[in-house]
Design a protein around this motif. Structure first.
Motif, PDB file in Angstrom:
ATOM      1  N   MET A   1       0.887  -1.252  -0.046  1.00  0.00           N
ATOM      2  CA  MET A   1      -0.116  -0.044  -0.061  1.00  0.00           C
ATOM      3  C   MET A   1       0.855   1.234  -0.016  1.00  0.00           C
ATOM      4  O   MET A   1       0.274   2.261  -0.518  1.00  0.00           O
ATOM      5  CB  MET A   1      -0.904  -0.105   1.031  1.00  0.00           C
ATOM      6  N   PRO A   2       2.109   1.093   0.780  1.00  0.00           N
ATOM      7  CA  PRO A   2       2.660   2.541   0.702  1.00  0.00           C
ATOM      8  C   PRO A   2       3.485   2.989  -0.789  1.00  0.00           C
ATOM      9  O   PRO A   2       4.783   3.075  -0.628  1.00  0.00           O
ATOM     10  CB  PRO A   2       3.829   2.705   1.793  1.00  0.00           C
ATOM     11  N   THR A   3       2.899   2.758  -1.859  1.00  0.00           N
ATOM     12  CA  THR A   3       3.489   3.049  -3.268  1.00  0.00           C
ATOM     13  C   THR A   3       2.574   3.648  -4.056  1.00  0.00           C
ATOM     14  O   THR A   3       1.408   3.281  -4.072  1.00  0.00           O
ATOM     15  CB  THR A   3       4.165   2.202  -3.724  1.00  0.00           C
ATOM     16  N   GLN A   4       3.077   4.514  -4.957  1.00  0.00           N
ATOM     17  CA  GLN A   4       2.188   4.924  -5.940  1.00  0.00           C
ATOM     18  C   GLN A   4       2.576   4.354  -7.283  1.00  0.00           C
ATOM     19  O   GLN A   4       2.136   4.894  -8.511  1.00  0.00           O
ATOM     20  CB  GLN A   4       2.150   6.482  -6.205  1.00  0.00           C
ATOM     21  N   TYR A   5       3.349   3.383  -7.124  1.00  0.00           N
ATOM     22  CA  TYR A   5       4.029   2.944  -8.662  1.00  0.00           C
ATOM     23  C   TYR A   5       2.923   1.989  -9.158  1.00  0.00           C
ATOM     24  O   TYR A   5       2.292   1.321  -8.520  1.00  0.00           O
ATOM     25  CB  TYR A   5       4.958   2.167  -8.320  1.00  0.00           C
TER      26      TYR A   5
END
Length: 443
Positions: free
Chosen positions: A27-31
């Motif tokens: 969850m902690p990614t915008q990739y």
């Protein structure tokens, strides 16, 4: 004050544990991957990005839902709070009351045709779906999977591991990447954990209070050194104004809530770090701290961010109740500049989340958003007074993380991939702890 006793628990549900670990890690990614939808002539009709975190969230929810259906275990489900449902409902009402969307539908002849032909309607629909994914699906999944309190700290360490990776990549960007907007935990020219320095900084600001809580609780010196170094190096690499402000305000505040000695140690450390960043005019000062207190740009004009605040207030003034329409900020803000200077393009995610929510969903939408953020913040604050020991330290960290999100959102828009799921995860932990505390009192 009470110290909840952990009742005898059955063998951990490995299926739920695996799902939780996968979602927290992703969850902690915008990739993500961008998918282009082409017109009949071969041009690009529109694009949409499918992020790794959202894909994993959807897969986990589908597997969990399938399991519930096959085993008919509805009593194990925990449903979204009223604040979650209210936020989704208000987002839908904003779109339904939008004159711009109504005009697009009338022009196309039907709602289905308008969805196919109108970028405005697709943008609004995509934003509403994002509210559904985070405020309903993610919350339901987290609050159900986290019902076994033994999963709390394990999932936190997974989050800390991803945060450490982000700090390492951010430090690399900080040292070698010239453009401050690209200090975002990059893994290559086109691969990165976050889209901008603002989201990178906002994410770190949210996680650091939890790291401090573990540092205070644990006796493991290796863990203390690891998390302490992560906080220091992460604070140095922050070039987003909102995240910087939240970090230097929230960490000392949380430390004093742990105990006075910790408070003075952390306050002295943060003050010393601030001096080391400002005195030699480091990059952190030039690109991060100085813009926070500078209203004007290098040419003497008012900074673009504050000019856009004026334009956003103009949008709100015209559409006070339900806003211009959910998700339609970027497509309409240009029309409200008027005679205001519009010199340069703003860095990504530089808009205030509260201003974006108010101008797109109106004052009703802003109230729903504030309820969604403030309600768990108040619950966590109440739990601090009723718990002791490690549970109290954890709740102080959760309180600080929620407060950091609230402060950062005044300058940056954190309701995006990579940070919104983390917020919902923290809110779900607060909800589960509150329910456990209520059961302990009544039992």
């Amino acid at each position: 004050m009470t110290q909840p006793t952990t009742p005898p628990q059955s063998t951990p549900d490995c299926f739920s544990l695996v799902l939780l670990c996968l979602v927290v890690a992703a969850m902690p990614t915008q990739y993500g991957q961008t998918v282009k939808h082409l017109t009949s002539s071969g041009g690009t009709a529109f694009e949409r990005t499918i992020s790794v975190g959202d894909a994993m969230l959807g897969l986990a929810f589908a597997l969990w839902g399938l399991r519930v259906l096959l085993r008919w275990r509805w009593r194990e489900c925990r449903w979204p709070s009223l604040a979650c449902v209210g936020l989704v409902v208000v987002a839908a009402l904003s779109a339904m009351h939008s004159e711009l969307i109504a005009g697009e539908i009338a022009h196309a002849g039907s709602a289905l045709k308008a969805v196919r032909s109108s970028l405005m309607i697709r943008t609004s629909l995509k934003e509403w779906v994002q509210f559904v994914i985070y405020a309903l699906i993610a919350y339901t999944l987290f609050v159900t999977l986290l019902k076994d309190t033994r999963f709390f700290r394990g999932s936190l360490y997974i989050l800390f591991g991803v945060t450490t990776l982000a700090v390492v990549l951010g430090l690399k960007d900080y040292l070698v990447v010239a453009d401050p907007k690209l200090v975002r935990a990059g893994m290559g020219e086109s691969a990165y954990l976050f889209n901008s320095q603002n989201i990178y900084s906002g994410f770190l600001a949210m996680v650091f209070p939890l790291m401090l809580a573990v540092v205070v609780s644990t006796r493991n010196m290796a863990v203390r050194v690891w998390l302490g170094a992560c906080v220091v190096l992460g604070a140095v690499t922050m070039l987003g104004a909102g995240g910087l402000l939240a970090t230097f305000l929230v960490l000392p505040t949380c430390a004093f809530r742990h105990d006075r000695k910790t408070g003075w140690l952390v306050a002295a450390a943060m003050a010393g770090l601030l001096v080391l960043l400002i005195a030699p005019r480091t990059r952190s000062y030039r690109d991060g701290i100085r813009p926070l207190f500078t209203v004007h740009d290098d040419e003497g004009d008012v900074s673009k961010q504050y000019v856009e605040w004026q334009a956003g207030l103009g949008m709100l003034e015209e559409h006070a109740l339900f806003g211009v329409g959910t998700g339609l900020y970027q497509l309409n803000i240009g029309a409200y500049y008027g005679a205001l200077p519009n010199k340069e393009k703003m860095p990504w995610d530089s808009n205030s989340l509260y201003l974006v929510a108010a101008s797109t969903m109106g004052l009703v939408g802003l109230a729903a958003l504030l309820c969604f953020i403030v309600q768990p913040l108040l619950v966590a604050n109440g739990l601090i007074g009723s718990l002791v020991g490690d549970d109290r330290n954890l709740v102080i960290g959760l309180w600080g993380s929620l407060l950091a999100f609230a402060i950062t959102s005044g300058l940056n828009c954190l309701w995006v991939r990579g940070t919104a799921p983390v917020l919902v995860y923290l809110i779900a932990i607060v909800a589960v702890l509150n329910q456990a505390e209520a059961a302990e009192r009544s039992g």
